[in-house]
Design an enzyme around this catalytic site. Structure first.
Site, short mmCIF file in Angstrom:
data_model
loop_
_atom_site.label_atom_id
_atom_site.label_comp_id
_atom_site.label_asym_id
_atom_site.label_seq_id
_atom_site.Cartn_x
_atom_site.Cartn_y
_atom_site.Cartn_z
N GLY A 76 18.83 55.36 -16.91
CA GLY A 76 19.86 54.76 -17.75
C GLY A 76 19.28 53.77 -18.75
O GLY A 76 18.42 52.96 -18.40
N ASP B 101 20.94 47.78 -13.04
CA ASP B 101 21.46 47.67 -11.68
C ASP B 101 20.75 46.59 -10.86
O ASP B 101 21.26 46.15 -9.83
CB ASP B 101 21.32 49.01 -10.94
CG ASP B 101 22.25 50.06 -11.50
OD1 ASP B 101 23.37 49.70 -11.91
OD2 ASP B 101 21.86 51.24 -11.54
N GLY C 172 27.56 49.96 -10.86
CA GLY C 172 26.89 49.58 -9.62
C GLY C 172 27.25 50.55 -8.52
O GLY C 172 28.31 50.44 -7.92
N GLU D 86 31.85 49.73 -9.20
CA GLU D 86 32.33 51.12 -9.22
C GLU D 86 32.03 51.81 -7.89
O GLU D 86 32.70 52.76 -7.51
CB GLU D 86 31.68 51.89 -10.37
CG GLU D 86 30.17 52.05 -10.24
CD GLU D 86 29.54 52.84 -11.38
OE1 GLU D 86 30.29 53.44 -12.17
OE2 GLU D 86 28.30 52.86 -11.46
N GLN E 195 28.21 47.99 -21.15
CA GLN E 195 27.44 46.93 -20.48
C GLN E 195 25.94 47.19 -20.53
O GLN E 195 25.14 46.28 -20.33
CB GLN E 195 27.89 46.78 -19.04
CG GLN E 195 27.81 48.02 -18.20
CD GLN E 195 28.82 48.06 -17.07
OE1 GLN E 195 28.84 47.18 -16.23
NE2 GLN E 195 29.67 49.08 -17.04
N ARG E 196 25.52 48.41 -20.83
CA ARG E 196 24.09 48.68 -20.90
C ARG E 196 23.57 48.86 -22.33
O ARG E 196 22.36 49.00 -22.52
CB ARG E 196 23.74 49.91 -20.06
CG ARG E 196 24.14 51.24 -20.63
CD ARG E 196 23.82 52.35 -19.66
NE ARG E 196 23.90 53.67 -20.29
CZ ARG E 196 23.86 54.81 -19.63
NH1 ARG E 196 23.75 54.80 -18.31
NH2 ARG E 196 23.93 55.97 -20.27
#
Length: 408
Positions: free
Chosen positions: A11, A144, A189, A245, A300-301
């Site tokens: 990711g 993460d 997460g 999540e 968020q990333r």
């Protein structure tokens, strides 16, 4: 010739390209490196011999700075995991043949847990077969924050800063009406709640932030959740909730499985988004108040506009360290960092054997979660706070929006 190859996997993050910049800047200085190549789309690009010459793309200090402010994986990514046992050896032999063809002496793979598994398999094969003229090293990244043997992962600080800021802004929005409302926000997460815990950063300037925080380290209970929300609604006009999540029931079932199929990704991971929607329905059907669910999802990333300066600096330093390791022939290492002081915040850049990292998952310690399992502790806040410090005032803009560097 001695060429260096860089690839990215897993990711994307807002800081992963700063690691590339660190590697490239150190490699450009070295007399031990003739060419610096980039593999497009991770190990897939290696197998497909899809390479670019980094010197043609990053020619100046301005290019380097622009790369650091570019979010996501500038070289592209993949989710290909090397096979196991005999099939893995055949794949690795193919990769080594490609390395020989392009005179690649050094390979640095930037990624998370599964990427470090690739580094481990490649480096172990080289060691077992006494191949000493190729060195493979890992550089960490993952929002993460679940890698072992490192205090925190590059990319996490910037994602945490985005999440904390988003919850701060959501809280402002939630309290403009007198109507009783519940807002449930799903944060990335799968098995670890580090990112969700970052929602608490909305409180650092005196804001309420989320009223409830549920991490996937604590088994989720619908009845307890309803009681928590009812208690908050008795004293508040609006309740803001952060959930991972990957929250699960005590039997191991993901909450989101009620709205998900049985499909899995290339690594065998189930698709798990949708927990917030499940909880939205539970609140609507039990409490009956106005309720909505949101998922921060990819934002968020990839939020490069609000990245943490500390995160970018550390990511670049880890890239430099990874390059130094590979130049020194430290096969099978991963660049890492140790926190030596919290206040003032200090770190030490180091390197560790990658086999200590891959296929392990660092979860949030129980001491970082409150006794009720619906919030975080001061210990967690002290851990998070230093990682979001610093605002980049030198972001390059064009036509009102940030500029990015495109490598392919």
């Amino acid at each position: 010739m001695k060429n260096l190859l860089i690839a990215q996997s897993g990711g994307p993050t807002a800081a992963i390209n700063a690691t590339v910049a660190g590697i490239v800047s150190r490699a450009y200085e070295s007399k031990e490196v003739d060419r610096v190549l980039g593999a497009l789309n991770g190990i897939e690009g290696v197998l497909e011999e899809s390479f670019i010459d980094m010197r043609e793309k990053i020619k100046s200090r301005e290019d380097m700075d622009l790369l650091c402010q570019t979010p996501s994986a500038a070289l592209g990514s993949c989710r290909l995991k090397l096979k196991d046992m005999k099939d893995a050896n055949l794949q690795i032999e193919e990769i080594i043949q490609i390395f020989r063809k392009y005179e690649i002496t050094y390979f640095i793979y930037i990624g998370g847990n599964d990427s470090m598994d690739t580094v481990d398999k490649l480096s172990a094969y080289l060691a077992d077969h006494h191949i000493n003229d190729i060195t493979v090293v890992g550089a960490p990244k993952t929002i993460d924050n679940d890698l072992e043997e490192i205090d925190h992962c590059p990319g996490f600080g910037s994602a945490a800063k985005y999440i904390g800021t988003t919850f701060l802004e959501l809280e402002r929005d939630c309290h403009v009406y007198a109507t009783k409302t519940v807002t449930i926000v799903e944060v990335m997460g799968r098995n670890t709640g580090w990112l969700t815990a970052a929602a608490s950063l909305a409180r650092v300037n005196g804001g309420r932030g989320p009223d409830l925080i549920y991490l996937c380290e604590i088994p989720f209970c619908n009845d307890r959740f309803i009681k928590d929300v009812e208690k908050q609604l008795r004293g508040n006009d609006s309740v803001l909730i952060a959930i991972s999540e990957g929250i699960k029931y005590s039997d191991g079932q993901y909450v989101s499985e009620q709205v998900q199929s049985n499909f899995v990704d290339a690594f065998g991971h189930s698709y798990i988004s949708g927990a917030a929607r499940v909880l939205e329905d539970i609140i609507r059907n039990t409490i009956g108040c106005k309720v909505r669910s949101l998922a921060l999802s990819l934002m968020q990333r990839c939020a490069g506009h609000i990245r943490s300066t500390i995160d970018i600096k550390e990511s670049k330093l880890l890239g430099i360290k990874a390059c130094e390791c590979v130049l020194q022939g430290e096969n099978g290492k991963m660049a890492s960092l140790i926190r030596t002081s919290n206040f003032p915040y200090k770190i030490e850049i180091t390197a560790i054997p990658v086999h200590q990292v891959c296929n392990h998952e660092r979860r949030v310690p129980r001491s970082y979660i409150n006794s009720e399992g619906n919030d975080i502790t001061d210990e967690m806040m002290q851990y998070l706070f230093p990682l979001i410090q610093g605002e980049d005032l030198e972001i390059q803009y064009k036509n009102g929006i940030p500029r990015h560097l495109t490598l392919y």
